[in-house]
Design an enzyme around this catalytic site. Structure first.
Site, PDB file in Angstrom:
ATOM      1  N   CYS A 174      27.170 -24.109  39.984  1.00 29.15           N
ATOM      2  CA  CYS A 174      28.394 -24.604  39.979  1.00 29.15           C
ATOM      3  C   CYS A 174      28.583 -26.018  40.254  1.00 29.15           C
ATOM      4  O   CYS A 174      28.933 -26.662  41.157  1.00 29.15           O
ATOM      5  CB  CYS A 174      29.445 -23.877  41.005  1.00 29.15           C
ATOM      6  SG  CYS A 174      29.346 -22.066  41.174  1.00 29.15           S
ATOM      7  N   ASP A 205      28.475 -24.951  34.684  1.00 26.29           N
ATOM      8  CA  ASP A 205      29.827 -24.831  35.127  1.00 26.29           C
ATOM      9  C   ASP A 205      30.693 -23.986  34.363  1.00 26.29           C
ATOM     10  O   ASP A 205      30.399 -23.990  33.177  1.00 26.29           O
ATOM     11  CB  ASP A 205      30.528 -26.304  35.279  1.00 26.29           C
ATOM     12  CG  ASP A 205      31.598 -26.190  36.303  1.00 26.29           C
ATOM     13  OD1 ASP A 205      31.226 -26.353  37.389  1.00 26.29           O
ATOM     14  OD2 ASP A 205      32.908 -26.185  35.974  1.00 26.29           O
ATOM     15  N   ASP A 232      30.111 -18.654  33.213  1.00 27.61           N
ATOM     16  CA  ASP A 232      30.396 -17.917  34.360  1.00 27.61           C
ATOM     17  C   ASP A 232      29.316 -17.729  35.245  1.00 27.61           C
ATOM     18  O   ASP A 232      28.329 -16.963  34.915  1.00 27.61           O
ATOM     19  CB  ASP A 232      31.174 -16.713  34.221  1.00 27.61           C
ATOM     20  CG  ASP A 232      31.826 -16.096  35.490  1.00 27.61           C
ATOM     21  OD1 ASP A 232      31.514 -16.836  36.491  1.00 27.61           O
ATOM     22  OD2 ASP A 232      32.687 -15.405  35.319  1.00 27.61           O
ATOM     23  N   ASP A 258      26.723 -23.903  45.151  1.00 30.69           N
ATOM     24  CA  ASP A 258      27.861 -24.675  46.041  1.00 30.69           C
ATOM     25  C   ASP A 258      29.174 -23.998  45.342  1.00 30.69           C
ATOM     26  O   ASP A 258      29.542 -24.708  44.311  1.00 30.69           O
ATOM     27  CB  ASP A 258      27.812 -26.093  45.622  1.00 30.69           C
ATOM     28  CG  ASP A 258      28.879 -26.830  46.490  1.00 30.69           C
ATOM     29  OD1 ASP A 258      28.851 -26.796  47.495  1.00 30.69           O
ATOM     30  OD2 ASP A 258      29.722 -27.346  45.797  1.00 30.69           O
ATOM     31  N   CYS A 311      32.998 -25.871  51.007  1.00 29.10           N
ATOM     32  CA  CYS A 311      33.624 -27.131  52.011  1.00 29.10           C
ATOM     33  C   CYS A 311      34.788 -26.541  52.480  1.00 29.10           C
ATOM     34  O   CYS A 311      35.805 -27.092  52.745  1.00 29.10           O
ATOM     35  CB  CYS A 311      34.283 -28.506  50.847  1.00 29.10           C
ATOM     36  SG  CYS A 311      34.923 -27.792  49.378  1.00 29.10           S
TER      37      CYS A 311
END
Length: 754
Positions: A174, A205, A232, A258, A311
């Site tokens: 990603c 991506d 995907d 990520d 994150c």
């Protein structure tokens, strides 16, 4: 009506002006940095050490420091660092804004070789303060040249933990917007003397438009070892490669996973998260995160490392995904201890117990407590394993949690997984299939595909591991991942066999392509007529890899020629129907319509000069520091402006494209101690450098030439009071920028032919 409307617009304040003249966060007046549900949730979970929760919340409300990273693989990194420390950072120490003294940037102590720096100055202050305008211009210019990246500090952690070497095959699942991808490319090119590392980076991506942002980031680094694809990540196709004359499946040595997340660790920069945050976000994303992570470990080579990161600080998106992966892997995966990999980084160990809360405030500690009407949204994998012995063996404390108040960063989670064996659903095949076609089963088991991932396997969260045995059956032959004739009746029979316990995957669906239709990637043959003039004009070395050269058209004249590494060529040729490639390769030659009269219709491109130059044995002029200053500050200097040595070399060459090469002199430390290579054009009586504007500025800064220009358009006087040279620098660079933006500079300026 129109007049009244215009009057109303005139009376309304403009949002941008308000933001420009207000403090940090202005323009978001309706967003209050409070979310009681967020505070209650994280207090109840106890993820923040006792007595530190107020500090944690205070840090979340503060603006995020600006952080920059110097491009580490380029030989110019030390020169840029020297320029930053001795020039710009010293100037900043003396600056005061609104009565407050600006703190000089400090290196991130955990990032190697002082290659990353952070400052408490917000981006708004850097952009808007006239006193910092010179520093801001430096940042913008060097960022565009690919020598500096503005990247959040915690975002730099995952690539470092991958421990990349130049031969590694890397997948970034990603990847957009691409700051981590840029790090991966840098590490691959750690040795600048090797133009084609054995490894490569495939950056993926799902968003077609964001892929082009990714291309922009990657292109700054001018690497022949990067490919951007659009898929995907949860069902990214298995790729084939040629290995010693036979088809094999591509496994990656390193994978960066990520995943998309709720982003509650980014509240310091994404202020709208304060308003939008709810526990439902993590519940909705958990399934997607699981599917992406499962697909990642399927494509990981045995012995390889995968870094899973978010994150978000929510255990549902973090430890829950890792625990479910480890449980399903049945020992094939192991959490690596990365505690010693980044000395100086403060982090909290992962947690092994957590609860789940709905947005209505209802808590669940175990799957058994979840009512039946909630079980479609809340899944068993969201809870910690109930077997305490199994939980202890997972070592979830090896996960790393970065809290904002510990080192003035964003919030972050990262875990390093090492693959010890093939995944269990890649090892087992249902007996039913062997009974139907024993010959096919023997071929599959005896082939590499018998223990490798394929396209179709998706691991349902609710299916126990024992029932996953038939999940990865599509690799029905040595090539793996391709449907065979034997495979179709197998699936049909399996579907009809109602009494069977295990069923194979459904038939492959044809890949759907979205977004723009890309031009083809067409590799040239060694006998291509293009090489006849190129070979003789540039005297290419015998080991020049002609097969690695490609163009983007089947028909007509070839406008640009690109180069990729041998390994990426292998991937492209064997998977053109399986993946959507957005971009790959670095431009090395561009067609010049007038070039044929000078010996070659193709001129050199600055983007690929460091890749191509080791193979060029003629058309090279070795220049000094003073020569480079002349070439970069004057539009079309006469040959006589060069120093004697360079002048003599230039006179021996016929008109056409050239390489201007500077080799450092270790006995003169006042000069740049890194090699510089520029593309140029030798005209009839003059010479010029074909270098993009920001790259021109970069080299001039390295040589100590001032290139700052005030907003009013007045050149800034240098130490000797000479203002004209500064204006010449800017003017020449501006014209070159316009020239460089033309398609391949097909028509070389007539001035260059003088």
């Amino acid at each position: 009506m129109g007049k009244r409307s215009r009057q109303r617009q005139k009376n309304q304040p403009t949002g941008r002006d308000d933001r420009d003249h207000a403090g940090w966060g202005a323009g978001y007046a309706d967003i209050v940095k409070e979310n009681k549900l967020f505070e209650h949730y994280y207090q109840e979970l106890g993820l923040v050490p006792a007595g530190e929760f107020e500090q944690f919340m205070d840090a979340m409300r503060e603006p995020l420091p600006a952080t920059i990273r110097i491009t580490g693989y380029k030989s110019h990194a030390k020169e840029i660092l020297h320029c930053l420390k001795d020039k710009y950072f010293k100037d900043i120490q003396e600056v005061e804004i609104d009565g407050q003294k600006i703190e000089a940037p400090q290196p991130l102590i955990w990032y190697p070789d002082e290659q990353a720096w952070h400052t408490n100055m917000s981006r708004k202050i850097i952009r808007k303060s006239p006193l910092l305008e010179k520093f801001h211009q430096f940042l913008v210019s060097e960022t565009e040249s690919g020598n500096i990246s503005r990247q959040e500090a915690v975002s730099m952690i995952p690539p470092l933990l991958l421990k990349i070497e130049s031969h590694h095959k890397i997948l970034d699942m990603c990847a957009a917007p691409g700051s981590k991808t840029a790090q991966l490319i840098e590490m691959l090119h750690s040795d600048m003397d090797v133009p084609f590392p054995e490894g490569f980076v495939i950056a993926n991506d799902v968003d077609n438009k964001r892929c082009y942002l990714l291309v922009h980031q990657a292109k700054r680094l001018n690497s022949p070892c990067i490919m951007v694809v659009n898929h995907d990540a949860s069902c990214i196709p298995t790729l084939n490669i040629d290995s010693d004359g036979r088809k094999d499946i591509l496994f990656y040595d390193r994978i960066l996973c990520d995943v998309p997340c709720s982003g509650d660790g980014t509240m310091r920069k994404n202020i709208d998260v304060w308003k939008k945050w709810t526990t439902s976000n993590s519940l909705h994303l958990h399934g997607l995160q699981m599917r992406i992570a499962v697909r990642g470990v399927e494509q990981l080579a045995v012995g390889g490392r995968m870094v899973y990161s978010t994150c978000s600080l929510n255990p549902i998106e973090d430890e829950a995904v890792i625990a479910a992966l480890l449980e399903k892997s049945e020992g094939a995966l192991e959490l690596a201890d990365a505690s010693a990999d980044l000395p100086g980084l403060k982090w909290m160990p992962g947690v092994s117990s957590w609860k789940l809360m709905t947005k209505e405030g209802q808590w669940f500690s175990d799957w058994s407590e979840v009512p039946s009407n909630r079980r479609t949204q809340i899944r068993p994998t969201m809870f910690p394993p109930t077997d305490s012995e199994k939980l202890a063996g997972m070592h979830l404390e090896r996960c790393m949690r970065i809290l904002p108040h510990h080192q003035n960063t964003g919030g972050f989670f990262v875990a390093v997984l090492v693959k010890k064996a093939p995944m269990p659903w890649n090892r087992r095949y249902p007996k039913l299939k062997r009974d139907v076609s024993s010959g096919s089963a023997v071929q599959a088991e005896g082939s590499p595909a018998a223990s490798t991932p394929t396209d179709a396997a998706r691991l349902p969260e609710s299916v126990p591991a024992a029932a996953e045995g038939g999940g990865e059956v599509e690799a029905g032959g040595p090539e793996g991942g391709a449907d065979t004739e034997a495979g179709a009746p197998k699936r049909a029979l399996c579907a009809q066999e109602s009494s069977g316990k295990v069923c194979g995957p459904p038939a492959c669906k044809k890949m759907k392509l979205f977004g723009y239709k890309e031009d083809p990637f067409v590799f040239l043959t060694e006998e291509d007529p293009v090489f006849i003039t190129i070979q003789s004009f540039y005297d290419l070395a015998p080991n020049f890899p002609k097969l690695n050269v490609l163009t983007r058209t089947h028909d007509g004249k070839k406008r640009h020629l690109y180069m990729v590494s041998k390994e990426l060529r292998n991937v492209l040729l064997n998977n053109s129907e399986r993946m959507k490639v957005i971009n790959t390769g670095v431009k090395v030659w561009s067609r010049n319509s007038d070039g044929e009269e000078f010996g070659s219709p193709f001129r050199l491109a600055q983007e690929g000069i460091y890749t191509l130059q080791p193979y060029i044995r003629s058309r090279i002029i070795r220049v000094s520091v003073e020569d480079i200053k002349v070439l970069l500050t004057q539009e079309n200097p006469y040959l006589s402006k060069l120093q004697d040595d360079a002048h003599a070399q230039a006179k021996k060459l016929v008109m056409g494209s050239i390489v201007l090469k500077y080799n450092p002199n270790p006995n003169n430390p006042t000069e740049p101690q890194c090699p510089i290579q520029l593309c140029g054009w030798r005209g009839k009586t003059s010479i010029r450098a074909f270098v993009p504007r920001n790259e021109r500025f970069h080299y001039l800064r390295m040589l100590g030439v001032e290139v700052f220009k005030e907003k009013q358009g007045l050149g800034k006087k240098g130490k000797d009071g000479d203002e004209e040279e500064e204006e010449v620098v800017e003017d020449a660079a501006g014209k070159e920028a316009e020239l460089d933006l033309q398609n391949g500079d097909e028509n070389v300026s007539s001035e260059a032919k003088k």
